[in-house]
Design an enzyme around this catalytic site. Structure first.
Site, PDB file in Angstrom:
ATOM      1  N   LYS A  35       0.840  -1.201   0.000  1.00  0.00           N
ATOM      2  CA  LYS A  35       0.000   0.000   0.000  1.00  0.00           C
ATOM      3  C   LYS A  35       0.878   1.255   0.000  1.00  0.00           C
ATOM      4  O   LYS A  35       2.083   1.180   0.306  1.00  0.00           O
ATOM      5  CB  LYS A  35      -0.901  -0.011   1.240  1.00  0.00           C
ATOM      6  CG  LYS A  35      -0.147  -0.001   2.565  1.00  0.00           C
ATOM      7  CD  LYS A  35      -1.060  -0.339   3.737  1.00  0.00           C
ATOM      8  CE  LYS A  35      -0.287  -0.343   5.052  1.00  0.00           C
ATOM      9  NZ  LYS A  35      -1.115  -0.846   6.163  1.00  0.00           N
ATOM     10  N   TYR A 262      15.686  30.838   6.194  1.00  0.00           N
ATOM     11  CA  TYR A 262      14.554  31.621   6.697  1.00  0.00           C
ATOM     12  C   TYR A 262      14.626  31.799   8.212  1.00  0.00           C
ATOM     13  O   TYR A 262      14.903  30.843   8.944  1.00  0.00           O
ATOM     14  CB  TYR A 262      13.237  30.923   6.376  1.00  0.00           C
ATOM     15  CG  TYR A 262      12.823  30.987   4.919  1.00  0.00           C
ATOM     16  CD1 TYR A 262      12.525  32.209   4.312  1.00  0.00           C
ATOM     17  CD2 TYR A 262      12.711  29.827   4.164  1.00  0.00           C
ATOM     18  CE1 TYR A 262      12.126  32.262   2.994  1.00  0.00           C
ATOM     19  CE2 TYR A 262      12.310  29.873   2.836  1.00  0.00           C
ATOM     20  CZ  TYR A 262      12.018  31.098   2.256  1.00  0.00           C
ATOM     21  OH  TYR A 262      11.628  31.142   0.944  1.00  0.00           O
TER      22      TYR A 262
HETATM   23  C1  LIG Z   1      -0.404  -1.814   6.835  1.00  0.00           C
HETATM   24  C2  LIG Z   1      -1.000  -3.057   7.374  1.00  0.00           C
HETATM   25  C3  LIG Z   1      -0.195  -4.191   7.575  1.00  0.00           C
HETATM   26  C4  LIG Z   1       1.304  -4.190   7.445  1.00  0.00           C
HETATM   27  O1  LIG Z   1       1.878  -3.765   8.678  1.00  0.00           O
HETATM   28  P1  LIG Z   1       3.456  -3.609   8.874  1.00  0.00           P
HETATM   29  O2  LIG Z   1       3.585  -3.142  10.282  1.00  0.00           O
HETATM   30  O3  LIG Z   1       3.918  -2.589   7.901  1.00  0.00           O
HETATM   31  O4  LIG Z   1       4.061  -4.948   8.639  1.00  0.00           O
HETATM   32  C5  LIG Z   1      -0.842  -5.358   7.960  1.00  0.00           C
HETATM   33  N1  LIG Z   1      -2.183  -5.391   8.145  1.00  0.00           N
HETATM   34  C6  LIG Z   1      -2.966  -4.307   7.988  1.00  0.00           C
HETATM   35  C7  LIG Z   1      -4.418  -4.391   8.231  1.00  0.00           C
HETATM   36  C8  LIG Z   1      -2.392  -3.091   7.613  1.00  0.00           C
HETATM   37  O5  LIG Z   1      -3.172  -2.019   7.478  1.00  0.00           O
END
Ligand SMILES: *Cc1c(COP(=O)(O)O)cnc(C)c1O
Length: 369
Positions: A35, A262
Site C-alpha cells: 500500500k 529563513y
Molecule cells: C499496513 C498493514 C499491515 C502491514 O503492517 P506492517 O507493520 O507494515 O508490517 C498489515 N495489516 C494491515 C491491516 C495493515 O493495514
C-alpha cells in the site's frame, strides 16, 4: 548528480522477504503489503522483488492501489484491506482483488456485486479483536457473517483475520489478549471451514510470536528493511532498501555571525563553510529537521543548519573543508563507513520510519537498482 533521488535496493527487498519467509512457521505464506506505493518505495518494482524473495500474496489498502497492482500482477492473490466506498469497491473487484467484510449489509452488497460480475467475490471476514478500527467486535457476529458468506453462492469465504494494535510494543500485554481472542474465533471458524486462510500478523508480530503466524502474515515495513520496533533493522536481519540522495550545489564561506535560511535560526558560531543542498520539505525532508539532522558528505556526518525550506537545506562543513560542489550528499543511507537510518530521522521528528518513507514526495524520482 541528481537533485533528489530515492534509490531503491531491490536485492534488499528480496532478501528481506526471504528473511521473513524463513521466520514464518512451516506452511505460513508471506503476503507483501505494498500500500501507499510500497511505503513510498515504488510498488511495482518492489512487488517483483518481493515475489522473487518468496512472497506469494499481496495486499493494498485502497481500490486505486488494487487497480494498479491487479493490472500488473493478475496471477497473484491480492487483498484490499481497507474500507471500500462504492467506487473503490468497483475498482477492487475489477482488479480481481479479495476484499474485507465485517457487516452483514456490506456482505449483501458484495453478494449483488458477485452476481453482477458472474463470479463469486472472495471475502475475508474481519474480526476487531482490539484494534478498535476496522472489523466486527462481536465474535458471534463474526461467526454468523462467515456462515452467511460460506452459504452464499455469490461469495467465497476466503479468510478470517484481525490486526494487532501493539505488536511493536514488546512490553504490552494487550498483544497477548488480542491473540487469545482471535485464536478462539479462528479455531471455531477453522473447525467449520477448514480451507480458510487465517491471518493476523504484521511485521512486528512475525518477529514477536510464532503463535501469531497462522496461515499467512501481512508484512509491510519489514519488506522494505525498516525496523518494526523503530530500532536498528539489522537486529531483525533486515536491510534498508531506500536511500535518499542529493548533492552539494554550492559551498560558501561564512564569517562568525552569518546566518543561513529563513528566520535566521542558525548563525555561524565561528568562521566556517556552508554547503547548500537543493532539496527540502517539498521533497519530504521535513521542516522539523531544521537544526536537527545530519547529512553524509565524503563519508562524514555534517549537521543540517538553519531552517529546512521547500527546495533547499544547508549544512555546516567546518572551516577547512575539502567538500566541493558536485559532491554526493546522503540524507538516508550509507556513504563510506557512515550511515543514517530512516529510524534516526524518524526519531528526530518524533515520528516513525513508516511516515518518513511514505512522506518522500512525488517530486523525488525512485530509482530501482
Ligand atoms: C499496513 C498493514 C499491515 C502491514 O503492517 P506492517 O507493520 O507494515 O508490517 C498489515 N495489516 C494491515 C491491516 C495493515 O493495514
Amino acid at each position: 548528480m541528481a537533485r533528489a533521488l530515492a534509490r531503491i535496493d531491490l536485492a534488499a527487498v528480496e532478501r528481506n522477504c526471504a528473511r521473513l519467509v524463513s521466520e514464518l512457521r512451516d506452511g505460513a505464506e508471506l503476503c507483501a503489503v505494498v500500500k501507499a506505493d510500497g511505503y513510498g518505495h515504488g510498488a511495482d518494482s518492489c512487488v517483483s522483488a518481493a515475489l522473487a524473495g518468496g512472497a506469494t500474496r499481496l495486499a493494498v489498502a485502497t481500490g486505486a492501489e488494487a487497480a494498479q497492482i491487479g493490472r500488473r500482477f493478475p496471477q497473484i492473490p491480492l487483498l484490499t484491506m481497507g474500507a471500500l466506498a462504492a467506487d473503490d469497491l468497483e475498482d477492487a473487484l475489477a482488479a480481481g482483488s479479495e476484499v474485507a467484510v465485517w457487516h452483514e449489509d456490506f456482505r449483501r452488497l458484495l453478494s449483488t456485486r458477485g452476481r453482477a460480475q458472474g463470479r463469486p467475490v472472495r471475502v475475508h471476514v474481519k474480526y476487531d479483536s482490539g484494534m478498535g478500527r476496522l472489523g466486527n467486535r462481536d465474535p458471534a457476529a463474526v461467526l454468523a457473517l462467515a456462515r452467511a458468506c460460506a452459504a452464499d453462492p455469490e461469495l467465497d469465504l476466503a479468510g478470517v483475520w484481525t490486526h494487532f494494535a501493539t505488536a511493536d510494543e514488546l512490553d504490552s500485554s494487550f498483544f497477548g489478549e488480542q491473540l487469545d481472542r482471535f485464536t478462539a474465533v479462528a479455531d471455531a471458524l477453522r473447525a467449520e471451514f477448514p480451507g480458510i486462510t487465517v491471518h493476523a500478523a504484521n511485521s512486528a508480530a512475525v518477529f514477536r510470536d510464532p503463535r501469531a503466524h497462522f496461515d499467512m502474515a501481512r508484512c509491510g515495513v519489514a519488506v522494505y528493511g525498516l525496523d518494526p520496533f523503530q530500532g536498528d533493522p539489522a537486529e531483525c536481519g533486515l536491510t534498508p532498501a531506500m536511500s535518499l540522495r542529493s548533492y552539494v550545489a554550492d559551498v560558501k564561506r561564512f564569517s562568525a555571525g552569518d546566518s543561513a535560511g529563513y528566520g535566521q535560526t542558525w548563525r555561524a558560531p565561528s568562521d566556517t563553510c556552508v554547503g547548500v543542498l537543493p532539496l527540502g520539505y517539498g521533497d519530504g525532508v521535513r521542516r522539523a529537521l531544521s537544526n536537527n539532522a545530519d547529512v553524509l558528505v565524503r563519508g562524514r556526518r555534517r549537521p543540517l543548519v538553519g531552517t529546512v525550506s521547500m527546495d533547499n537545506i544547508t549544512i555546516d562543513l567546518g572551516p577547512d573543508t575539502d567538500v566541493e560542489p558536485g559532491d554526493e550528499a546522503v540524507l538516508i543511507g550509507s556513504q563510506g563507513e557512515e550511515s543514517i537510518l530512516t529510524e534516526e530521522m524518524a526519531r528526530r521528528i518524533g515520528s516513525i520510519n513508516y511516515e518518513v518513507t511514505c512522506g518522500i514526495s512525488v517530486r523525488v524520482p525512485r530509482e530501482a537498482v
